[in-house]
Design a protein around this motif. Structure first.
Motif, PDB file in Angstrom:
ATOM      1  N   THR A  59     -77.330  12.337  10.473  1.00 30.06           N
ATOM      2  CA  THR A  59     -78.047  12.645   9.227  1.00 30.06           C
ATOM      3  C   THR A  59     -79.461  13.125   9.522  1.00 30.06           C
ATOM      4  N   TYR A  60     -80.132  12.451  10.438  1.00 29.21           N
ATOM      5  CA  TYR A  60     -81.492  12.830  10.852  1.00 29.21           C
ATOM      6  C   TYR A  60     -81.489  14.241  11.457  1.00 29.21           C
ATOM      7  N   THR A  61     -80.502  14.539  12.289  1.00 29.73           N
ATOM      8  CA  THR A  61     -80.388  15.865  12.901  1.00 29.73           C
ATOM      9  C   THR A  61     -80.235  16.947  11.841  1.00 29.73           C
ATOM     10  N   PHE A  62     -79.431  16.662  10.818  1.00 30.30           N
ATOM     11  CA  PHE A  62     -79.225  17.640   9.746  1.00 30.30           C
ATOM     12  C   PHE A  62     -80.534  17.900   8.998  1.00 30.30           C
ATOM     13  N   ALA A  63     -81.300  16.847   8.700  1.00 35.73           N
ATOM     14  CA  ALA A  63     -82.569  17.011   7.972  1.00 35.73           C
ATOM     15  C   ALA A  63     -83.552  17.870   8.759  1.00 35.73           C
ATOM     16  N   ILE A  64     -83.635  17.656  10.071  1.00 33.25           N
ATOM     17  CA  ILE A  64     -84.538  18.442  10.903  1.00 33.25           C
ATOM     18  C   ILE A  64     -84.075  19.894  10.970  1.00 33.25           C
ATOM     19  N   ALA A  65     -82.753  20.094  11.078  1.00 34.90           N
ATOM     20  CA  ALA A  65     -82.220  21.459  11.130  1.00 34.90           C
ATOM     21  C   ALA A  65     -82.457  22.197   9.820  1.00 34.90           C
ATOM     22  N   TYR A  66     -82.497  21.464   8.706  1.00 33.69           N
ATOM     23  CA  TYR A  66     -82.716  22.080   7.390  1.00 33.69           C
ATOM     24  C   TYR A  66     -84.073  22.786   7.342  1.00 33.69           C
ATOM     25  N   LEU A  89     -78.480  27.173  12.159  1.00 29.64           N
ATOM     26  CA  LEU A  89     -77.285  27.489  11.381  1.00 29.64           C
ATOM     27  C   LEU A  89     -76.076  26.730  11.926  1.00 29.64           C
ATOM     28  N   VAL A  90     -76.043  26.539  13.236  1.00 30.41           N
ATOM     29  CA  VAL A  90     -74.956  25.778  13.860  1.00 30.41           C
ATOM     30  C   VAL A  90     -74.840  24.391  13.236  1.00 30.41           C
ATOM     31  N   VAL A  91     -75.976  23.709  13.082  1.00 26.46           N
ATOM     32  CA  VAL A  91     -75.972  22.357  12.520  1.00 26.46           C
ATOM     33  C   VAL A  91     -75.465  22.373  11.083  1.00 26.46           C
ATOM     34  N   LEU A  92     -75.927  23.339  10.291  1.00 29.70           N
ATOM     35  CA  LEU A  92     -75.480  23.437   8.906  1.00 29.70           C
ATOM     36  C   LEU A  92     -73.981  23.704   8.830  1.00 29.70           C
ATOM     37  N   MET A  93     -73.481  24.567   9.721  1.00 26.07           N
ATOM     38  CA  MET A  93     -72.051  24.882   9.721  1.00 26.07           C
ATOM     39  C   MET A  93     -71.211  23.690  10.173  1.00 26.07           C
ATOM     40  N   LEU A  94     -71.711  22.936  11.133  1.00 25.75           N
ATOM     41  CA  LEU A  94     -71.002  21.722  11.547  1.00 25.75           C
ATOM     42  C   LEU A  94     -70.922  20.731  10.388  1.00 25.75           C
ATOM     43  N   GLY A  95     -72.002  20.644   9.619  1.00 26.38           N
ATOM     44  CA  GLY A  95     -71.996  19.765   8.452  1.00 26.38           C
ATOM     45  C   GLY A  95     -71.029  20.212   7.385  1.00 26.38           C
ATOM     46  N   LEU A  96     -70.701  21.507   7.366  1.00 17.80           N
ATOM     47  CA  LEU A  96     -69.825  22.053   6.333  1.00 17.80           C
ATOM     48  C   LEU A  96     -68.356  22.066   6.747  1.00 17.80           C
ATOM     49  N   PHE A  97     -68.084  22.401   8.015  1.00 14.93           N
ATOM     50  CA  PHE A  97     -66.708  22.664   8.445  1.00 14.93           C
ATOM     51  C   PHE A  97     -66.040  21.517   9.203  1.00 14.93           C
ATOM     52  N   VAL A  98     -66.811  20.571   9.697  1.00 18.16           N
ATOM     53  CA  VAL A  98     -66.268  19.569  10.617  1.00 18.16           C
ATOM     54  C   VAL A  98     -65.909  18.277   9.874  1.00 18.16           C
ATOM     55  N   TYR A  99     -64.791  17.701  10.270  1.00 18.51           N
ATOM     56  CA  TYR A  99     -64.410  16.383   9.748  1.00 18.51           C
ATOM     57  C   TYR A  99     -65.296  15.324  10.394  1.00 18.51           C
ATOM     58  N   GLN A 100     -65.756  14.347   9.598  1.00 19.45           N
ATOM     59  CA  GLN A 100     -66.710  13.330  10.058  1.00 19.45           C
ATOM     60  C   GLN A 100     -67.929  13.974  10.716  1.00 19.45           C
ATOM     61  N   PRO A 101     -68.641  14.797   9.968  1.00 17.15           N
ATOM     62  CA  PRO A 101     -69.757  15.551  10.569  1.00 17.15           C
ATOM     63  C   PRO A 101     -70.909  14.684  11.050  1.00 17.15           C
ATOM     64  N   LYS A 102     -71.099  13.498  10.458  1.00 14.25           N
ATOM     65  CA  LYS A 102     -72.242  12.669  10.867  1.00 14.25           C
ATOM     66  C   LYS A 102     -72.132  12.283  12.343  1.00 14.25           C
ATOM     67  N   TYR A 103     -70.941  11.865  12.775  1.00 14.34           N
ATOM     68  CA  TYR A 103     -70.763  11.462  14.174  1.00 14.34           C
ATOM     69  C   TYR A 103     -70.899  12.658  15.114  1.00 14.34           C
ATOM     70  N   ILE A 104     -70.269  13.773  14.741  1.00 17.16           N
ATOM     71  CA  ILE A 104     -70.370  14.981  15.576  1.00 17.16           C
ATOM     72  C   ILE A 104     -71.809  15.455  15.646  1.00 17.16           C
ATOM     73  N   LEU A 105     -72.493  15.473  14.500  1.00 20.27           N
ATOM     74  CA  LEU A 105     -73.890  15.919  14.474  1.00 20.27           C
ATOM     75  C   LEU A 105     -74.796  14.985  15.279  1.00 20.27           C
TER      76      LEU A 105
END
Length: 528
Positions: free
Chosen positions: A48-55, A249-265
């Motif tokens: 979640t923290y990684t996604f916020a920084i990537a935003y 953009l990679v992080v945003l796409m992982l959050g959109l397309f990946v199952y269980q994105p929090k762990y992967i991110l």
């Protein structure tokens, strides 16, 4: 060598020293904060923290659109020409553009936070996380551009103090708030507080060194001056948009397309910290080592005899300095991550090893990019980024749904780097009209492969006996220190002429020059 040339070289060398020390201290502080925060948050919350920084990084992908480079280049030139009264004018041109630009971008990030949070709910990101991250965008980018201005004025020590201040505050506050149970929002507040403090300190320093000394500009910048500035900076800004834009953009796409994105991110975010470590090192080389060599050596780059040989030497020396760091990170990623972050981040070592391999493939292109920027070939450089970026984006949409984070890494760090390297090598030869010493580069590559294989053998041998991660890391450092210098001699990458030149350039650098001298003496033991 004239006194003026020697003075320029000394300033460049000492700037490298101050930046090197600040980067070293920064590395220790940020690494410590990263380890504590990542362990406390765990993979999912760290995702979640990684996604916020990537935003915020995605929204501000263009950075200051190259204004920091404009500051560094022009202020340094004015100092050399003793045209000190024009310094406030250059600063006014830049600040009058980036202040409203970055304020607008931060506002966009703030307004879109609710929309993004609702559409990426699986990442666990809340609107307040994105609103605070948008504020970081403004303060961090203004501070970064101001650091470039201070470096251009020959005040690298002030930029270093600013960087260290930011890291101390972020280190202390992020850890404190996360320990107090504030989780992701505590880590983000720590980042914001450090950047606000850095912004205030940097603006004070630039005001003291420029506006207080030489006065304020008598008028507002003219449209012609802004346009002239953007002609230089925009291609560099375009490069940043493509590179940073795709990376986030990679992080945003992982959050959109990946199952269980929090762990992967979370795991991908750990790997990105390894990328940041490598970038901090080779970024310092690009900004300081290259200028130090070209400014201090009597045969410095120009149009005269020996120009081609000089460029090849600088290019090779830069690779020699950075490659061992990348090799070490790639080979010992598992030991480092499991030791400091535990095996909860089980996917991160694989991610980081592949990224390190791709980064090694792209290192020549990074230094060639710095070389082309020095030749003011920014438009040609932008085209290389653009074509490579288009291919990367197409690959992302194809590979991420199929291979998750591995697909993203292959798209950006492996295939993307190969494409960019091929494009920029062709363009660099075309615009500079000289030939690279491919024979010596091939020998250097052979040396790197040789060292990598030895380090892999050391790592496997230690881990075969058990999960002895500390022993693995220490043994790797010892093996690297023993084998790498000898491999440069064995593969005839470096000779006594090279070590003499390196010593001559580094002798005026306090502390670091002493370490380089020791390394030179060690290499000379194996030279005939």
């Amino acid at each position: 060598m004239s006194e003026k040339k020697r003075s320029v070289g000394n300033v460049a060398a000492r700037t490298f020293y101050y930046l090197f020390i600040s980067k070293l201290i920064s590395l220790v502080l940020t690494s410590a904060a990263f380890v504590v925060v990542a362990r406390l948050l765990g993979p999912s919350n760290y995702g979640t923290y990684t996604f916020a920084i990537a935003y915020y990084s995605f929204i501000g992908a263009g950075g200051t659109l190259g204004v920091g480079s404009y500051f560094s280049k022009n202020l340094s030139k004015l100092k050399q020409e003793d045209d000190l009264k024009s310094i406030p004018r250059v600063l006014a041109n830049g600040y009058s553009f980036i202040f409203p630009l970055l304020a607008a971008l931060a506002l966009i990030g703030f307004v879109l936070s609710g929309f993004v949070s609702s559409h990426f709910a699986s990442t666990g990101v809340a609107p307040i996380y994105l609103e605070l991250a948008s504020a970081i965008l403004f303060f961090s980018l203004i501070e970064g551009a101001t650091d470039s201005a201070l470096i251009g004025l020959g005040k690298g020590e002030l930029a270093a103090v600013t960087i260290i201040t930011i890291d101390i505050i972020q280190f202390a506050l992020s850890i404190f708030l996360v320990l107090k149970g504030y989780g992701v929002i505590g880590a983000i507040i720590g980042l914001l507080a450090g950047n606000v403090a850095g912004f205030i300190l940097a603006m004070y320093y630039i005001s003291k060194e420029a506006f207080f000394r030489f006065g304020l500009p008598e008028r507002l910048p003219k449209k012609k001056e802004i346009v002239e500035m953007l002609r230089f900076s925009m291609p560099l800004g375009g490069n940043n948009i493509i590179m940073a834009g795709i990376s986030n953009l990679v992080v945003l796409m992982l959050g959109l397309f990946v199952y269980q994105p929090k762990y992967i991110l979370g795991n991908y975010g750990i790997a990105l910290k390894g990328v940041a470590l490598m970038a901090a090192f080779y970024g310092t080389v690009i900004s300081t080592v290259l200028p130090a060599f070209s400014a201090t050596d009597p045969s410095r780059i120009g149009d005269g005899e020996g120009r081609e040989d000089k460029i090849n030497k600088i290019f090779l020396y830069s690779l020699i300095v950075t490659l061992p760091v990348i090799i070490y990170i790639g080979v010992f990623s598992k030991s480092a991550i499991y030791l400091f972050l535990t095996d909860n981040y089980a996917l991160a070592p694989t991610y980081l090893s592949i990224i390190a391999f791709g980064t090694a493939l792209g290192m020549p292109a990074l230094y060639l990019g710095g070389f082309m920027a020095a030749l003011h070939k920014t438009k040609q450089l932008f085209k290389c980024y653009l074509y490579s970026g288009i291919i990367q984006i197409v690959l992302l949409f194809f590979l991420i749904p199929r291979f998750n984070a591995i697909g993203a890494i292959l798209s950006v760090f492996v295939i993307g780097n190969l494409v960019y390297s091929a494009l920029i090598l062709r363009k660099a030869v075309e615009v500079s009209k000289f030939r690279f010493n491919y024979n010596k580069i091939a020998r250097f590559v052979g040396s790197g492969v040789f060292v990598t294989l030895i380090l892999i053998a050391v790592n496997l041998a230690v881990l075969h006996l058990g999960n002895h991660y500390i022993i693995s890391l220490v043994a790797g450092l010892i093996a690297l220190a023993l084998v790498y210098p000898q491999s440069l001699v064995l593969f005839k990458v470096i000779n006594k002429e090279d070590t003499a030149l390196i010593h001559r350039v580094s002798e005026d650098i306090p502390t670091l020059g002493f370490l380089i001298t020791l390394l030179n003496r060690y290499i000379n033991l194996f030279l005939r």
